[in-house]
Design a protein around this motif. Structure first.
Motif, PDB file in Angstrom:
ATOM      1  N   MET A   1       0.845  -1.195   0.000  1.00 32.65           N
ATOM      2  CA  MET A   1       0.000   0.000   0.000  1.00 32.65           C
ATOM      3  C   MET A   1       0.879   1.244   0.000  1.00 32.65           C
ATOM      4  SD  MET A   1      -3.174  -0.641   2.613  1.00 32.65           S
ATOM      5  CE  MET A   1      -3.528   1.110   2.651  1.00 32.65           C
ATOM      6  N   LYS A   2       0.698   2.074  -0.998  1.00 34.18           N
ATOM      7  CA  LYS A   2       1.470   3.312  -1.091  1.00 34.18           C
ATOM      8  C   LYS A   2       0.651   4.518  -0.648  1.00 34.18           C
ATOM      9  CE  LYS A   2       4.996   1.200  -2.934  1.00 34.18           C
ATOM     10  NZ  LYS A   2       6.239   0.976  -2.156  1.00 34.18           N
ATOM     11  N   ASN A   3      -0.653   4.441  -0.844  1.00 32.97           N
ATOM     12  CA  ASN A   3      -1.518   5.573  -0.552  1.00 32.97           C
ATOM     13  C   ASN A   3      -2.451   5.237   0.608  1.00 32.97           C
ATOM     14  OD1 ASN A   3      -2.936   7.990  -0.731  1.00 32.97           O
ATOM     15  ND2 ASN A   3      -4.354   7.173  -2.263  1.00 32.97           N
ATOM     16  N   PHE A   4      -2.469   6.088   1.622  1.00 38.00           N
ATOM     17  CA  PHE A   4      -3.302   5.849   2.804  1.00 38.00           C
ATOM     18  C   PHE A   4      -4.465   6.840   2.899  1.00 38.00           C
ATOM     19  CE2 PHE A   4       0.819   4.052   3.831  1.00 38.00           C
ATOM     20  CZ  PHE A   4       0.500   2.847   4.431  1.00 38.00           C
ATOM     21  N   GLN A   5      -4.322   8.001   2.331  1.00 37.90           N
ATOM     22  CA  GLN A   5      -5.336   9.040   2.510  1.00 37.90           C
ATOM     23  C   GLN A   5      -6.684   8.610   1.945  1.00 37.90           C
ATOM     24  OE1 GLN A   5      -4.066  12.953   1.489  1.00 37.90           O
ATOM     25  NE2 GLN A   5      -6.048  13.902   1.927  1.00 37.90           N
ATOM     26  N   GLY A   6      -7.729   8.811   2.767  1.00 41.93           N
ATOM     27  CA  GLY A   6      -9.080   8.482   2.359  1.00 41.93           C
ATOM     28  C   GLY A   6      -9.426   7.016   2.503  1.00 41.93           C
ATOM     29  N   ARG A   7      -8.466   6.210   2.918  1.00 39.35           N
ATOM     30  CA  ARG A   7      -8.702   4.789   3.104  1.00 39.35           C
ATOM     31  C   ARG A   7      -9.014   4.489   4.563  1.00 39.35           C
ATOM     32  NH1 ARG A   7      -4.438   2.064  -1.260  1.00 39.35           N
ATOM     33  NH2 ARG A   7      -5.500   2.957  -3.089  1.00 39.35           N
ATOM     34  N   THR A   8      -9.304   3.240   4.867  1.00 37.55           N
ATOM     35  CA  THR A   8      -9.809   2.890   6.194  1.00 37.55           C
ATOM     36  C   THR A   8      -8.926   1.851   6.864  1.00 37.55           C
ATOM     37  OG1 THR A   8     -12.100   3.337   5.527  1.00 37.55           O
ATOM     38  CG2 THR A   8     -11.778   1.915   7.452  1.00 37.55           C
ATOM     39  N   ALA A   9      -8.648   2.076   8.146  1.00 38.18           N
ATOM     40  CA  ALA A   9      -7.880   1.138   8.962  1.00 38.18           C
ATOM     41  C   ALA A   9      -8.738   0.622  10.101  1.00 38.18           C
ATOM     42  CB  ALA A   9      -6.626   1.808   9.517  1.00 38.18           C
ATOM     43  N   VAL A  10      -8.673  -0.671  10.352  1.00 31.64           N
ATOM     44  CA  VAL A  10      -9.303  -1.300  11.517  1.00 31.64           C
ATOM     45  C   VAL A  10      -8.178  -1.736  12.440  1.00 31.64           C
ATOM     46  CG1 VAL A  10     -10.687  -3.234  12.348  1.00 31.64           C
ATOM     47  CG2 VAL A  10     -11.291  -2.095  10.201  1.00 31.64           C
ATOM     48  N   ILE A  11      -8.225  -1.290  13.699  1.00 36.91           N
ATOM     49  CA  ILE A  11      -7.132  -1.537  14.635  1.00 36.91           C
ATOM     50  C   ILE A  11      -7.699  -2.050  15.946  1.00 36.91           C
ATOM     51  CG2 ILE A  11      -5.218  -0.484  15.905  1.00 36.91           C
ATOM     52  CD1 ILE A  11      -5.055   1.606  13.646  1.00 36.91           C
ATOM     53  N   THR A  12      -7.304  -3.254  16.355  1.00 36.78           N
ATOM     54  CA  THR A  12      -7.705  -3.772  17.661  1.00 36.78           C
ATOM     55  C   THR A  12      -6.589  -3.497  18.668  1.00 36.78           C
ATOM     56  OG1 THR A  12      -6.820  -6.017  17.324  1.00 36.78           O
ATOM     57  CG2 THR A  12      -9.080  -5.576  16.569  1.00 36.78           C
ATOM     58  N   GLU A  72     -18.699 -10.597  18.525  1.00 37.69           N
ATOM     59  CA  GLU A  72     -18.348  -9.189  18.678  1.00 37.69           C
ATOM     60  C   GLU A  72     -17.447  -8.722  17.535  1.00 37.69           C
ATOM     61  OE1 GLU A  72     -17.007  -8.258  22.619  1.00 37.69           O
ATOM     62  OE2 GLU A  72     -18.702  -9.273  23.578  1.00 37.69           O
ATOM     63  N   VAL A  73     -16.532  -9.568  17.088  1.00 38.68           N
ATOM     64  CA  VAL A  73     -15.693  -9.207  15.942  1.00 38.68           C
ATOM     65  C   VAL A  73     -16.547  -9.141  14.673  1.00 38.68           C
ATOM     66  CG1 VAL A  73     -13.651  -9.803  14.588  1.00 38.68           C
ATOM     67  CG2 VAL A  73     -13.694 -10.264  17.053  1.00 38.68           C
ATOM     68  N   GLU A  74     -17.487 -10.069  14.551  1.00 37.22           N
ATOM     69  CA  GLU A  74     -18.394 -10.036  13.398  1.00 37.22           C
ATOM     70  C   GLU A  74     -19.222  -8.756  13.395  1.00 37.22           C
ATOM     71  OE1 GLU A  74     -20.486 -13.655  13.970  1.00 37.22           O
ATOM     72  OE2 GLU A  74     -18.763 -14.915  13.423  1.00 37.22           O
ATOM     73  N   ALA A  75     -19.675  -8.324  14.565  1.00 39.74           N
ATOM     74  CA  ALA A  75     -20.443  -7.076  14.656  1.00 39.74           C
ATOM     75  C   ALA A  75     -19.579  -5.886  14.266  1.00 39.74           C
ATOM     76  CB  ALA A  75     -20.982  -6.903  16.069  1.00 39.74           C
ATOM     77  N   MET A  76     -18.303  -5.909  14.662  1.00 32.53           N
ATOM     78  CA  MET A  76     -17.408  -4.827  14.251  1.00 32.53           C
ATOM     79  C   MET A  76     -17.226  -4.827  12.736  1.00 32.53           C
ATOM     80  SD  MET A  76     -13.492  -3.941  15.421  1.00 32.53           S
ATOM     81  CE  MET A  76     -12.825  -5.518  14.893  1.00 32.53           C
ATOM     82  N   GLY A  77     -17.143  -6.012  12.152  1.00 33.66           N
ATOM     83  CA  GLY A  77     -17.018  -6.102  10.706  1.00 33.66           C
ATOM     84  C   GLY A  77     -18.210  -5.480  10.000  1.00 33.66           C
ATOM     85  N   GLU A  78     -19.404  -5.778  10.473  1.00 35.98           N
ATOM     86  CA  GLU A  78     -20.601  -5.211   9.855  1.00 35.98           C
ATOM     87  C   GLU A  78     -20.671  -3.707  10.060  1.00 35.98           C
ATOM     88  OE1 GLU A  78     -22.705  -6.661   7.755  1.00 35.98           O
ATOM     89  OE2 GLU A  78     -21.212  -8.260   7.916  1.00 35.98           O
ATOM     90  N   ALA A  79     -20.258  -3.242  11.248  1.00 31.48           N
ATOM     91  CA  ALA A  79     -20.259  -1.799  11.498  1.00 31.48           C
ATOM     92  C   ALA A  79     -19.252  -1.092  10.595  1.00 31.48           C
ATOM     93  CB  ALA A  79     -19.930  -1.532  12.968  1.00 31.48           C
ATOM     94  N   THR A  80     -18.117  -1.733  10.367  1.00 30.06           N
ATOM     95  CA  THR A  80     -17.105  -1.168   9.476  1.00 30.06           C
ATOM     96  C   THR A  80     -17.632  -1.083   8.054  1.00 30.06           C
ATOM     97  OG1 THR A  80     -15.316  -2.087  10.847  1.00 30.06           O
ATOM     98  CG2 THR A  80     -14.772  -1.477   8.567  1.00 30.06           C
ATOM     99  N   ARG A  81     -18.230  -2.166   7.589  1.00 32.44           N
ATOM    100  CA  ARG A  81     -18.770  -2.179   6.229  1.00 32.44           C
ATOM    101  C   ARG A  81     -19.848  -1.105   6.056  1.00 32.44           C
ATOM    102  NH1 ARG A  81     -19.432  -6.591   2.524  1.00 32.44           N
ATOM    103  NH2 ARG A  81     -19.126  -8.126   4.193  1.00 32.44           N
ATOM    104  N   ALA A  82     -20.728  -0.982   7.056  1.00 31.68           N
ATOM    105  CA  ALA A  82     -21.823  -0.018   6.959  1.00 31.68           C
ATOM    106  C   ALA A  82     -21.313   1.423   6.942  1.00 31.68           C
ATOM    107  CB  ALA A  82     -22.793  -0.223   8.120  1.00 31.68           C
ATOM    108  N   ARG A  83     -20.256   1.694   7.704  1.00 29.38           N
ATOM    109  CA  ARG A  83     -19.760   3.070   7.828  1.00 29.38           C
ATOM    110  C   ARG A  83     -18.781   3.437   6.719  1.00 29.38           C
ATOM    111  NH1 ARG A  83     -19.172   5.957  12.723  1.00 29.38           N
ATOM    112  NH2 ARG A  83     -18.450   8.074  12.317  1.00 29.38           N
ATOM    113  N   PHE A  84     -17.882   2.506   6.391  1.00 33.48           N
ATOM    114  CA  PHE A  84     -16.784   2.855   5.488  1.00 33.48           C
ATOM    115  C   PHE A  84     -16.631   1.937   4.276  1.00 33.48           C
ATOM    116  CE2 PHE A  84     -15.212   4.092   9.817  1.00 33.48           C
ATOM    117  CZ  PHE A  84     -15.262   5.467   9.637  1.00 33.48           C
ATOM    118  N   GLY A  85     -17.343   0.829   4.258  1.00 31.92           N
ATOM    119  CA  GLY A  85     -17.074  -0.185   3.249  1.00 31.92           C
ATOM    120  C   GLY A  85     -15.926  -1.073   3.702  1.00 31.92           C
ATOM    121  N   ALA A  86     -15.349  -1.820   2.792  1.00 30.09           N
ATOM    122  CA  ALA A  86     -14.250  -2.722   3.146  1.00 30.09           C
ATOM    123  C   ALA A  86     -13.040  -1.915   3.607  1.00 30.09           C
ATOM    124  CB  ALA A  86     -13.868  -3.588   1.954  1.00 30.09           C
TER     125      ALA A  86
END
Length: 305
Positions: A1-12, A72-86
């Motif tokens: 990954m070279k470009n980060f701006q506008g993209r999404t990170a999931v961090i536990t 709970e991880v599955e719920a976070m996945g769905e929340a991520t998809r709903a808010r930001f997409g993959a």
């Protein structure tokens, strides 16, 4: 990954340590963030800090969860998809520490440490990888990367750290397999494994977040108390910072580099272990370079009670 701006990170494990430091770097790079942690107070503070530092247009979603719990991880996945997409960057970082002689770990010790350190990573891979592959298939310009936090304890087997060693070796294996499996199906998603040595983070005090239903019961054994004291000292005296390690992770993602080490000069002990395996010789003394530590540990464990 070279470009980060506008993209999404999931961090536990985003409330402290490597997770918080990587959140700071991701925010500075213009990413949206999903920050997850088991500690609600630490998570709230971290989210507030990151939200205040975001560039215009970026967003942060705080998510309180126990990574050992699949739902709970599955719920976070769905929340991520709903808010930001993959997401584009997934940092499966949450972890706990536990020491002591391997036969003295209780069933609850095994369940707790395996649940967080291994299954937490497995749940993150299971939930987010298909989402990322779907995004890659739909968009040839999509880039993704998954980073799993293991440890140098996933490369060597220091004594009196049994259950921790087991889980971290498993995370290294999981991550290497993930890398190879991704190479079979896509060129758009990479993988890395982080193997830190002793870095001041707070993992040595992870028992503070141990759920009530995972308490070991009874008093800690002598070996467990010794392991705790030695880990406190080693972690507390670490010279490499969590912020430096987070930068190592970002650099590895940019370079699509798999192995990420906080202390590359310590890889000699890994080489010795590999040579032991290849030559079918008995495991070498892990304290050969610092025999005084081994002598201190043996003396403490063999002393009359």
């Amino acid at each position: 990954m070279k470009n980060f701006q506008g993209r999404t990170a999931v961090i536990t494990g985003a409330g402290s340590g490597f997770g918080l430091e990587l959140s700071r770097l991701a925010a500075a790079a213009g990413m949206n963030l999903v920050m997850a942690d088991v500690q609600p107070d630490a998570l709230d503070r971290a989210v507030s800090e990151i939200r205040a530092s975001l560039i215009p247009g970026a967003e942060v979603l705080g998510f309180r969860l126990d990574v050992a719990k699949a739902a709970e991880v599955e719920a976070m996945g769905e929340a991520t998809r709903a808010r930001f997409g993959a997401p584009h960057l997934v940092f499966n970082n949450a972890g706990v520490g536990a020491g002591g002689l391997i036969w003295e770990h209780t069933l609850k010790d095994w369940e707790w440490v395996i649940g967080v350190n291994l299954m937490g990573v497995a749940h993150g891979v299971r939930v987010f990888t298909p989402m990322m592959l779907e995004a890659a298939k739909a968009d040839p310009s999509y880039e993704g990367h998954i980073v799993n936090t293991a440890s140098m304890a996933g490369m060597v087997n220091m004594p009196n750290m049994g259950v921790y060693n087991v889980t971290k070796h498993a995370v290294v294996s999981l991550s290497e397999t993930l890398y190879q499996d991704l190479c079979l199906v896509t060129d758009q998603i990479g993988a890395s494994v982080l193997c830190p040595y002793f870095v001041p983070t707070g993992i040595h005090a992870s028992h503070r977040n141990r759920p009530a239903d995972m308490q070991q019961g009874g008093k800690p054994t002598r070996s467990q108390l010794i392991a705790q004291a030695m880990t406190d000292k080693a972690v507390g005296s670490g010279k490499v910072t969590a912020a430096q390690v987070a930068q190592f992770v970002m650099d590895a993602v940019r370079e699509k580099r798999f192995y990420v080490y906080s202390h590359p000069k310590s890889l000699g002990i890994v080489q010795t272990r590999i040579e032991d395996i290849m030559l079918a010789r008995n495991p070498s003394d892990p304290f050969a370079a610092k025999p005084e530590i081994g002598a201190e540990l043996r003396k403490a464990l063999r002393a009359p009670q």
